[in-house]
Design a protein around this motif. Structure first.
Motif, mmCIF file in Angstrom:
data_model
loop_
_atom_site.group_PDB
_atom_site.id
_atom_site.type_symbol
_atom_site.label_atom_id
_atom_site.label_comp_id
_atom_site.label_asym_id
_atom_site.label_seq_id
_atom_site.Cartn_x
_atom_site.Cartn_y
_atom_site.Cartn_z
ATOM 1 N N LYS A 123 -3.743 8.744 0.378
ATOM 2 C CA LYS A 123 -3.795 9.060 -1.052
ATOM 3 C C LYS A 123 -2.405 9.181 -1.666
ATOM 4 N N PHE A 124 -1.377 9.058 -0.835
ATOM 5 C CA PHE A 124 -0.006 9.233 -1.321
ATOM 6 C C PHE A 124 0.756 7.929 -1.433
ATOM 7 N N ILE A 125 0.617 7.045 -0.465
ATOM 8 C CA ILE A 125 1.551 5.932 -0.335
ATOM 9 C C ILE A 125 1.505 4.993 -1.533
ATOM 10 N N PHE A 126 0.335 4.734 -2.093
ATOM 11 C CA PHE A 126 0.278 3.814 -3.237
ATOM 12 C C PHE A 126 0.914 4.420 -4.487
ATOM 13 N N GLN A 127 1.111 5.730 -4.500
ATOM 14 C CA GLN A 127 1.755 6.374 -5.629
ATOM 15 C C GLN A 127 3.274 6.157 -5.629
ATOM 16 N N THR A 128 3.814 5.647 -4.516
ATOM 17 C CA THR A 128 5.258 5.396 -4.437
ATOM 18 C C THR A 128 5.595 3.938 -4.767
ATOM 19 N N ALA A 129 4.584 3.145 -5.147
ATOM 20 C CA ALA A 129 4.836 1.750 -5.507
ATOM 21 C C ALA A 129 5.591 1.689 -6.829
ATOM 22 N N TYR A 130 6.537 0.778 -6.929
ATOM 23 C CA TYR A 130 7.240 0.603 -8.200
ATOM 24 C C TYR A 130 6.333 -0.112 -9.198
ATOM 25 N N PHE A 131 5.722 -1.223 -8.774
ATOM 26 C CA PHE A 131 4.854 -2.000 -9.652
ATOM 27 C C PHE A 131 3.389 -1.586 -9.499
ATOM 28 N N ASN A 132 2.652 -1.701 -10.599
ATOM 29 C CA ASN A 132 1.241 -1.314 -10.571
ATOM 30 C C ASN A 132 0.379 -2.210 -9.688
ATOM 31 N N PHE A 133 0.783 -3.481 -9.496
ATOM 32 C CA PHE A 133 -0.035 -4.353 -8.644
ATOM 33 C C PHE A 133 0.079 -3.993 -7.170
ATOM 34 N N SER A 134 0.980 -3.050 -6.850
ATOM 35 C CA SER A 134 1.094 -2.563 -5.472
ATOM 36 C C SER A 134 0.491 -1.169 -5.306
ATOM 37 N N ALA A 135 -0.178 -0.665 -6.342
ATOM 38 C CA ALA A 135 -0.727 0.695 -6.291
ATOM 39 C C ALA A 135 -2.086 0.718 -5.598
ATOM 40 N N ILE A 136 -2.140 0.082 -4.420
ATOM 41 C CA ILE A 136 -3.354 0.024 -3.618
ATOM 42 C C ILE A 136 -2.959 -0.211 -2.166
#
Length: 234
Positions: A123-136
């Motif tokens: 539940k944490f790692i996708f929150q560290t993505a810079y771009f929204n297309f990596s928020a998964i």
């Protein structure tokens, strides 16, 4: 693509099994065996380009990005592969001509930048993505997706935006904004445009170094970058 966020969320939730089968088809059997073996030792999450391209229906990937819940002996699994340290605190591995980036979460730059000491990685790692297309991310152990509303909105409007504004390499953020918007025909949010313009005009740059390190060559010269900035601000 469905229009409403709740419809898009239902779609994403329904794709877990299909995505795992998709991975088995495109990732070499030998590498899948290694990933499955690692998943017996610790939780393994796949993120970034492969998932984005799957949902954009783009049958193409340049590399594989994995983040691990715990530490493993990388050399034990990739003893015959070329291994080096990547710029974000993980390992870059060349395996049968496939580029693989692997991070132990607690050794990653994003983890240290946020001063986090205990968290639910899924539940944490996708929150560290810079771009929204990596928020998964996709959990190999659970065979399911974890994601944020940022990713759902990306599928809804096909617009690149920022999730986590801190980054170790803002030059590469600018380059990747150009690259992804052009390659996939994606729009750019006003928020991202403002940040890109701010970085471009207020920081020193070494775009050539960032591109050589990331792509292996210079994809955009100084004029192409300047023309892009002019285009998004006109």
């Amino acid at each position: 693509m469905a229009k409403k966020l709740n419809e898009i969320e239902i779609l994403v939730e329904s794709k877990s099994k299909d995505f795992y089968e998709y991975l088995q088809n495109i990732i070499p059997y030998s590498l899948m065996n290694i990933i499955n073996s690692i998943s017996q030792e610790t939780n393994v999450y796949l993120f970034s380009g492969l998932i984005r391209n799957y949902f954009l229906h783009v049958d193409d990937y340049r590399d594989i990005d994995l983040v691990l819940d715990g530490n493993i002996d990388i050399h034990n699994y990739f003893n015959n592969s070329k291994i080096k340290i990547n710029s974000y605190g993980g390992y870059k591995i060349t395996f049968e001509n496939i580029s693989i980036d692997i991070w132990s979460a607690k050794e990653s730059w994003a983890y240290k930048a946020q001063n986090v000491f205990d968290f639910d990685l899924a539940k944490f790692i996708f929150q560290t993505a810079y771009f929204n297309f990596s928020a998964i991310v996709f959990s190999f152990n659970e065979k399911k997706f974890y994601y944020s509303k940022y990713f759902l909105r990306f599928l809804q409007n096909r617009k690149i935006d920022i999730v986590f504004p801190l980054n170790k390499n803002y030059d590469l953020c600018i380059i990747n904004t150009i690259y992804y918007s052009e390659k996939y025909g994606l729009k750019i949010s006003n928020h991202l445009i403002n940040e890109v313009v701010k970085y471009y005009y207020n920081q020193n740059h070494d775009f050539d170094y960032s591109q050589k390190n990331h792509f292996g060559y210079i994809k955009y010269d100084s004029k192409a970058i300047a023309d892009f900035i002019k285009k998004i601000t006109s």
